[in-house]
Design a protein around this motif. Structure first.
Motif, PDB file in Angstrom:
ATOM      1  N   PRO A 209      57.875 -18.888  22.196  1.00  0.00           N
ATOM      2  CA  PRO A 209      57.084 -19.901  21.598  1.00  0.00           C
ATOM      3  C   PRO A 209      55.570 -19.704  21.590  1.00  0.00           C
ATOM      4  CG  PRO A 209      57.907 -20.742  23.460  1.00  0.00           C
ATOM      5  CD  PRO A 209      58.612 -19.293  23.244  1.00  0.00           C
ATOM      6  N   VAL A 210      55.003 -18.448  22.248  1.00  0.00           N
ATOM      7  CA  VAL A 210      53.595 -18.529  22.332  1.00  0.00           C
ATOM      8  C   VAL A 210      53.193 -17.576  21.358  1.00  0.00           C
ATOM      9  CG1 VAL A 210      51.883 -17.549  23.779  1.00  0.00           C
ATOM     10  CG2 VAL A 210      53.655 -18.760  24.800  1.00  0.00           C
ATOM     11  N   THR A 211      51.898 -18.102  20.466  1.00  0.00           N
ATOM     12  CA  THR A 211      51.468 -17.393  19.386  1.00  0.00           C
ATOM     13  C   THR A 211      50.124 -16.883  19.821  1.00  0.00           C
ATOM     14  OG1 THR A 211      52.823 -18.653  17.792  1.00  0.00           O
ATOM     15  CG2 THR A 211      50.887 -17.349  16.848  1.00  0.00           C
ATOM     16  N   ARG A 212      49.674 -15.600  19.344  1.00  0.00           N
ATOM     17  CA  ARG A 212      48.329 -15.020  19.570  1.00  0.00           C
ATOM     18  C   ARG A 212      47.564 -15.207  18.495  1.00  0.00           C
ATOM     19  NH1 ARG A 212      47.856  -8.697  20.190  1.00  0.00           N
ATOM     20  NH2 ARG A 212      48.575  -8.995  18.211  1.00  0.00           N
ATOM     21  N   PHE A 213      46.094 -15.765  18.725  1.00  0.00           N
ATOM     22  CA  PHE A 213      45.155 -15.827  17.812  1.00  0.00           C
ATOM     23  C   PHE A 213      44.180 -14.825  18.266  1.00  0.00           C
ATOM     24  CE2 PHE A 213      47.603 -19.776  16.957  1.00  0.00           C
ATOM     25  CZ  PHE A 213      47.006 -20.129  15.998  1.00  0.00           C
ATOM     26  N   ALA A 214      44.068 -13.727  17.325  1.00  0.00           N
ATOM     27  CA  ALA A 214      43.313 -12.669  17.631  1.00  0.00           C
ATOM     28  C   ALA A 214      42.058 -12.674  16.608  1.00  0.00           C
ATOM     29  CB  ALA A 214      43.942 -11.233  17.620  1.00  0.00           C
ATOM     30  N   ALA A 215      40.728 -12.574  17.186  1.00  0.00           N
ATOM     31  CA  ALA A 215      39.718 -12.579  16.302  1.00  0.00           C
ATOM     32  C   ALA A 215      39.560 -11.283  15.509  1.00  0.00           C
ATOM     33  CB  ALA A 215      38.428 -12.675  16.911  1.00  0.00           C
ATOM     34  N   GLN A 216      40.099  -9.944  16.397  1.00  0.00           N
ATOM     35  CA  GLN A 216      40.006  -8.561  15.703  1.00  0.00           C
ATOM     36  C   GLN A 216      41.021  -7.911  16.689  1.00  0.00           C
ATOM     37  OE1 GLN A 216      36.103  -6.720  15.576  1.00  0.00           O
ATOM     38  NE2 GLN A 216      37.085  -4.648  15.316  1.00  0.00           N
ATOM     39  N   VAL A 217      41.987  -7.200  15.994  1.00  0.00           N
ATOM     40  CA  VAL A 217      42.911  -6.258  16.392  1.00  0.00           C
ATOM     41  C   VAL A 217      42.815  -4.786  16.026  1.00  0.00           C
ATOM     42  CG1 VAL A 217      45.321  -6.088  17.113  1.00  0.00           C
ATOM     43  CG2 VAL A 217      44.529  -8.461  16.646  1.00  0.00           C
ATOM     44  N   GLU A 367      23.838 -15.386   3.566  1.00  0.00           N
ATOM     45  CA  GLU A 367      24.843 -15.903   4.134  1.00  0.00           C
ATOM     46  C   GLU A 367      26.122 -15.125   3.676  1.00  0.00           C
ATOM     47  OE1 GLU A 367      25.527 -18.925   5.882  1.00  0.00           O
ATOM     48  OE2 GLU A 367      23.636 -19.865   5.822  1.00  0.00           O
ATOM     49  N   THR A 368      26.198 -14.130   2.829  1.00  0.00           N
ATOM     50  CA  THR A 368      27.008 -13.348   2.346  1.00  0.00           C
ATOM     51  C   THR A 368      27.765 -12.678   3.436  1.00  0.00           C
ATOM     52  OG1 THR A 368      26.129 -12.875   0.222  1.00  0.00           O
ATOM     53  CG2 THR A 368      27.884 -11.525   0.878  1.00  0.00           C
ATOM     54  N   ARG A 372      31.847 -13.347   4.558  1.00  0.00           N
ATOM     55  CA  ARG A 372      32.941 -12.331   4.676  1.00  0.00           C
ATOM     56  C   ARG A 372      33.600 -12.276   6.000  1.00  0.00           C
ATOM     57  NH1 ARG A 372      29.279  -7.632   1.833  1.00  0.00           N
ATOM     58  NH2 ARG A 372      29.593  -8.130  -0.349  1.00  0.00           N
ATOM     59  N   LYS A 373      32.934 -12.598   7.127  1.00  0.00           N
ATOM     60  CA  LYS A 373      33.235 -12.560   8.377  1.00  0.00           C
ATOM     61  C   LYS A 373      34.171 -13.705   8.636  1.00  0.00           C
ATOM     62  CE  LYS A 373      31.532 -12.571  13.025  1.00  0.00           C
ATOM     63  NZ  LYS A 373      30.295 -12.623  13.967  1.00  0.00           N
ATOM     64  N   ILE A 374      33.885 -14.831   8.080  1.00  0.00           N
ATOM     65  CA  ILE A 374      34.741 -16.126   8.147  1.00  0.00           C
ATOM     66  C   ILE A 374      36.048 -15.916   7.342  1.00  0.00           C
ATOM     67  CG2 ILE A 374      34.814 -18.631   7.461  1.00  0.00           C
ATOM     68  CD1 ILE A 374      31.678 -18.846   8.084  1.00  0.00           C
ATOM     69  N   THR A 375      35.794 -15.367   6.194  1.00  0.00           N
ATOM     70  CA  THR A 375      37.093 -15.218   5.500  1.00  0.00           C
ATOM     71  C   THR A 375      37.970 -14.241   6.119  1.00  0.00           C
ATOM     72  OG1 THR A 375      35.818 -15.346   3.317  1.00  0.00           O
ATOM     73  CG2 THR A 375      38.129 -14.254   3.280  1.00  0.00           C
ATOM     74  N   GLU A 376      37.704 -13.409   6.884  1.00  0.00           N
ATOM     75  CA  GLU A 376      38.433 -12.441   7.917  1.00  0.00           C
ATOM     76  C   GLU A 376      39.114 -13.225   8.810  1.00  0.00           C
ATOM     77  OE1 GLU A 376      38.149  -8.402  10.601  1.00  0.00           O
ATOM     78  OE2 GLU A 376      36.397  -8.996   9.539  1.00  0.00           O
ATOM     79  N   PHE A 377      38.325 -14.086   9.451  1.00  0.00           N
ATOM     80  CA  PHE A 377      38.978 -15.090  10.363  1.00  0.00           C
ATOM     81  C   PHE A 377      39.911 -15.695   9.957  1.00  0.00           C
ATOM     82  CE2 PHE A 377      34.733 -14.539  12.908  1.00  0.00           C
ATOM     83  CZ  PHE A 377      35.154 -13.421  13.451  1.00  0.00           C
TER      84      PHE A 377
END
Length: 493
Positions: A209-217, A367-368, A372-377
């Motif tokens: 029941p533990v879920t990982r939130f990864a910024a970049q893998v 801001e472009t 794009r970075k926020i869209t990836e996150f």
């Protein structure tokens, strides 16, 4: 997995925390502003050390906060209903009820900031007396094991520390695998022989029941946040600012000097016995005042802009040393911050505060990269939230939502646009492309899930009233459409 016993899993997970402790602690120090000291001479005095302390300019919270403040889950649209048909998003759905029960409107930010800072964070979903809730777990206290850490979203085991050891009291931790939860005790994360695991109890899910939130893998399964790659640049900025403070303190002002003269000395009175006295009537002589080492103490010179220097000896010369330039150091600081902005994909005006004379197009272009970075996150974190919703549904007994892999997390549009601009754009989408008005409601800036549902309910009520009015109109014939009476009946009348 050669040995998947609970004891072996607990030891392996604690060994991961022990291995990563130094790295994560360094990242945490930089986030909190406790940076590496800039270079200074080995014989640096207290003044130098004070300048080094003041040279710390912590940019790390801004690198985390800029994308984190643009991440806000505002709704969840299930993929299919119990009848197998597409289902509209609803704050009254079981998934969104679980979200509100977990108070994730406020707590989601900590999950994102942890993932952006350390590279990953975790969310635990569990049954409580209040129902099924989810909560965030720190990367410094939590570790998870994956068969394929680069591609699997489901760990086969996870552990989080709930209490660190204190004296003779052992530390405590909780561990989960695919079916059970275990209570773990240990004396030290480096002392694996002291690990003890209690009997497991069912946690209510068929997955961990533990879920990982990864910024970049990456494909090696390594997670990287926004802080660790920026540490060398942060140290460079601190070093440059330290050099600037040193130059500003010691060489930024003109220094005056005098040669060929000795400074006046502090004098003290002595009596007939040769003892020091402060009574002028008992004083018979004076002599230079000495310090602890026996050297004469020079008298302080009271000199300022309203006074001038003079000397009786014609060989005495006065002069001044010019101030050293500090502009190159200021330009170096500016350049280092621009490098930080470019590498971290943060708009330069967010760091430098220079937004004068910038057109709307220029601001949009700046801001472009951040967009794009926020869209990836959003893509990465969205998949993690969808797994959280599926696990919560399984613990609540909702078999349909448990197998719903078509659900989507809805992110709030955080772009800065006026309501008039948005209304004009949405109107054009409706008129020129024929998109139904209801399909554009979610794109209204700032609209919440509750407001959206209120609009739907009001629209349905308006439709019901309109349909009722139409039905009554059709059921009641008008005078013009009434059939004409026979002539004989009309004459008789």
């Amino acid at each position: 997995m050669a040995d998947s016993s609970p004891l072996t899993l607990a030891k392996e997970l604690l060994a991961i925390l022990d291995r990563d402790e130094g790295r994560l602690e360094r990242i945490d120090r930089f986030i909190r502003g406790k940076h590496d000291d800039p270079y200074m001479p080995p014989q640096a005095d207290d003044e130098y050390k004070l300048l080094a302390k003041r040279a710390v300019s912590n940019w790390m919270p801004l690198l985390i906060g800029t994308p984190a403040q643009a991440l806000y889950v505002d709704g969840f649209r299930p993929g299919t209903s119990s009848e197998g048909l597409p289902e509209a998003s609803s704050s009254k759905s079981a998934a969104w009820t679980h979200w509100q029960r977990s108070r994730m409107d406020a707590r989601q930010a900590a999950v994102y900031r942890g993932a952006l800072g350390f590279g990953h964070s975790f969310v635990l979903t569990e049954k409580t007396k209040k129902g099924v809730i989810s909560k965030g777990l720190s990367a410094k206290k939590t570790a998870a094991l994956y068969e394929d850490p680069a591609n699997d979203d489901e760990p086969y085991a996870a552990l989080t520390i709930t209490a660190k050891p204190k004296g003779e009291t052992p530390g405590k931790a909780r561990m989960w695998d695919g079916r059970y939860e275990y209570a773990v005790t240990y004396k030290s994360i480096s002392d694996l022989d002291s690990v003890r695991v209690a009997k497991g109890k069912l946690h209510g899910s068929t997955e961990c029941p533990v879920t990982r939130f990864a910024a970049q893998v990456d494909l090696e399964g390594r997670t990287v946040g926004v802080v660790e790659p920026m540490i060398p640049l942060q140290n460079r900025i601190n070093q440059t600012i330290f050099d600037l403070l040193v130059a500003q303190t010691y060489t930024s002002h003109e220094v005056r000097y005098a040669t060929g003269m000795a400074p006046p000395l502090l004098m003290e009175w002595v009596d007939e016995a040769g003892n020091v006295t402060t009574d002028p009537e008992l004083a018979v002589d004076s002599r230079p005042k000495l310090d602890a080492a026996g050297n004469p103490i020079p008298a302080p010179i009271n000199h300022n802009a309203r006074r001038f220097l003079f000397a009786e000896d014609p060989d005495v010369k006065f002069g001044s040393l010019p101030a050293g330039p500090i502009t190159p150091l200021i330009e170096s600081v500016d350049m280092s911050i621009r490098h930080l902005a470019a590498i971290s994909q943060t708009p330069p005006h967010h760091l430098l505060g220079q937004i004068a004379n910038l057109s709307a197009e220029a601001l949009l272009a700046a801001e472009t990269a951040l967009s794009r970075k926020i869209t990836e996150f959003q893509s990465l974190f969205g998949e993690s939230w969808e797994r959280v919703f599926r696990i919560a549904a399984e613990m609540e007994g909702d078999t349909t939502a448990t197998e719903d892999y078509a659900g989507e997390v809805q992110w709030r549009d955080m772009e800065s646009r006026s309501l008039a601009q948005a209304a004009d754009a949405l109107g054009k989408l409706k008129e020129q492309l024929g998109i139904p008005a209801r399909g554009l409601w979610k794109r209204v800036p700032g609209v919440t899930q509750t407001e959206y549902e209120d609009w739907e309910q009001l629209a349905e009520e308006d439709d019901s009233v309109g349909q009722l009015a139409t039905a009554l109109t059709r059921a009641t014939p008008s005078a013009d459409s009434a059939p004409a009476a026979p002539v004989s009946e009309a004459v008789a009348a």
